[in-house]
Design an enzyme around this catalytic site. Structure first.
Site, PDB file in Angstrom:
ATOM      1  N   MET A  78      45.640  31.102  25.911  1.00 51.65           N
ATOM      2  CA  MET A  78      44.458  31.562  25.174  1.00 51.65           C
ATOM      3  C   MET A  78      44.428  33.086  25.055  1.00 51.65           C
ATOM      4  SD  MET A  78      41.551  28.987  26.718  1.00 51.65           S
ATOM      5  CE  MET A  78      40.260  29.566  25.619  1.00 51.65           C
ATOM      6  N   HIS A  79      43.538  33.577  24.212  1.00 50.07           N
ATOM      7  CA  HIS A  79      43.119  34.990  24.136  1.00 50.07           C
ATOM      8  C   HIS A  79      44.139  35.937  23.504  1.00 50.07           C
ATOM      9  CE1 HIS A  79      40.123  33.437  26.856  1.00 50.07           C
ATOM     10  NE2 HIS A  79      40.939  33.406  27.894  1.00 50.07           N
ATOM     11  N   ASP A 237      44.634  26.078  26.270  1.00 49.55           N
ATOM     12  CA  ASP A 237      45.322  25.319  27.317  1.00 49.55           C
ATOM     13  C   ASP A 237      44.375  24.611  28.279  1.00 49.55           C
ATOM     14  OD1 ASP A 237      44.499  27.710  28.510  1.00 49.55           O
ATOM     15  OD2 ASP A 237      46.522  28.367  29.027  1.00 49.55           O
TER      16      ASP A 237
END
Length: 486
Positions: A78-79, A237
């Site tokens: 992520m991110h 995830d």
């Protein structure tokens, strides 16, 4: 039919092939480089992800009837910030979730824009790993690159784009960007203004189980798959792993005892705690979830065993531990600072309560209990929002310890269930693909059919009472030590 789940991790892409009944047919993993151009920076090349994903799919399906492959979906780190120009070329290497360069931008968002505004716009506050601070960093430090941005994407979404030609993301992954209005499941125009971008530069947002398109002709030809293969949006995830463990629907929980630790709670209702101690994100099942993240979980035990005691035989060190709930030694598990619920990067690990008769086993027990107590800290925040849990799934390397599972069950006073499959995000991705293709009517339906529990650990009333007393002591230690960490 067959379904492919792609888990785009930080060190490797893991691919899983699942049949209609949820049986795992094949698993493939392929690594790619990680770059550290400056201390504290962490980057990868999106092209590396795509090349290894394609090679991985080819290997994954080489021994099955390719005509039976119906869908593909994702779980992904992520991110991360992936930016494309107007010709869809990658402008610069992706800045990853574990990159620490955005301290100034994070402080600006939290303290100048203000936590209350951020929470109102996105249901979250800024963390250095989130995407919006990274965008501001590019704007401030690489203005020539910022000016070229036509599309802003997350790591797994770049793979979906390369497979389908569609610029897409999903609600769960978008929730971790600090650009997304989680409650209303849409982009936040206010946050776009703050970051100096247009909503049109962000990818179209789908539910995780929705098909975004089908394979491009050249991709289907290269892989030997039908051009009608559907590609679903997928999930971040943690949300994908939650699908893989059946943590969907109302008031379901999954605890991950990996290097870091998470408490993931699915909920039909949107909720934000008063201090934004937990992340409040959209879930891959169409509802919401709360998530507490602790930065050191199983890594605490690894540090204690490998670096301090000097052994790899973890089970032997746990064998002498018998008197649960009676340990007078406490351990704060903040080896790398802490995220949930303290959000304190300066917090540090502490042993307290030793005496002349303290043994190595007492210290080992304190490490295991300290992690469990810290997980309960996040659970207590969820309880404050009216969430009531009776059980939790558990996964991750730490879940292989029978003793640790028993400690967690009694510290949290929850029935602990061990799922049959530990494949996490890749399994969740394959399950989302099956829903997108109509094999199952909903994420909850496939989870009920596919996820099987192989072990259950019940809390014991006497132990629960002892650990309740210990927890009340534990939660006073961090506030007492906090001034010393500055």
């Amino acid at each position: 039919m067959f379904y492919i789940g792609i888990d785009l991790g930080t060190s490797a892409v893991k691919l899983l092939l699942m049949d209609s009944e949820g049986k795992i047919v094949n698993i493939v993993s392929r690594e790619y480089p990680l770059y550290f151009p400056h201390p504290g920076w962490s980057e990868q090349k999106p092209q590396d992800w795509y090349e290894q994903t394609i090679l991985g799919i080819e290997e994954l399906i080489q021994d099955v009837d390719k005509e039976q492959v119906a869908g593909i979906s994702f779980g992904g780190q992520m991110h991360g910030l992936v930016i494309l120009d107007e010709d869809d070329n990658v402008i610069r290497p992706a800045i990853l979730w574990n990159d620490g360069r955005t301290g100034e931008e994070t402080e600006y968002l939290n303290n100048v824009i203000g936590r209350e505004k951020l929470s109102a716009y996105t249901a979250n506050i800024a963390f250095a790993g989130f995407t919006a601070p990274k965008l501001l960093w590019v704007k401030n430090r690489e203005p020539e690159n910022f000016a070229r941005i036509a599309k802003i994407m997350l790591p797994k979404d770049y793979i979906a784009y390369k497979l389908t030609g569609v610029h897409c993301t999903d609600v769960s992954d978008a929730s971790g960007m600090l650009l997304f209005d989680v409650k209303n499941r849409r982009w936040s125009e206010e946050m776009c203004d703050i970051c100096g971008i247009r909503v049109g530069q962000l990818a179209k947002c789908y539910e995780s189980y929705e098909a975004v398109g089908t394979l491009l002709p050249q991709v289907s030809a290269q892989l030997g798959l039908s051009p009608s293969v559907k590609v679903a949006a997928g999930a971040g995830d943690n949300a994908a792993a939650a699908v893989g463990t059946g943590t969907v629907g109302d008031n379901m929980c999954n605890i991950s005892l990996g290097t870091s630790g998470t408490v993931f709670i699915s909920s039909k209702q949107f909720g934000v705690d008063r201090y934004n101690a937990l992340h409040s994100f959209a879930h891959a099942d169409g509802s919401y979830h709360l998530m507490g993240c602790m930065l050191s979980a199983a890594s605490c035990n690894k540090w204690w065993m490998d670096e301090i005691i000097g052994t790899k035989d973890y089970a032997a060190q746990q064998q002498p531990i018998e008197k649960l709930g009676e340990n007078h030694v406490f351990f704060l598990p903040y080896l790398m600072g802490e995220r949930s619920p303290h959000n304190d990067p300066e917090a540090r690990a502490v042993f307290i309560g030793m005496s002349m008769d303290t043994t190595r086993a007492d210290m080992t027990q304190a490490v295991l209990e300290g992690v469990a107590f810290a997980l309960r800290d996040s659970l207590e925040v969820a309880k404050s929002l009216g969430i009531e849990l009776k059980s939790t799934k558990i996964c991750g390397g730490g879940a292989k310890s029978p003793l640790w599972k028993k400690i967690v069950a009694n510290v949290l006073n929850l029935r602990v269930e061990v799922p049959e499959s530990e494949e996490g995000p890749s399994m969740g991705g394959a399950m989302l693909a099956a829903v997108a293709c109509g094999e199952y009517a909903s994420v909850e339906e496939i989870a009920a059919k596919v996820v099987k529990v192989v072990e259950t650990v019940e809390p014991e009333a006497e132990l629960v009472a002892k650990y309740e007393e210990r927890y009340q002591q534990f939660k006073r230690i961090y506030p007492a030590c906090k001034p010393l960490f500055r």
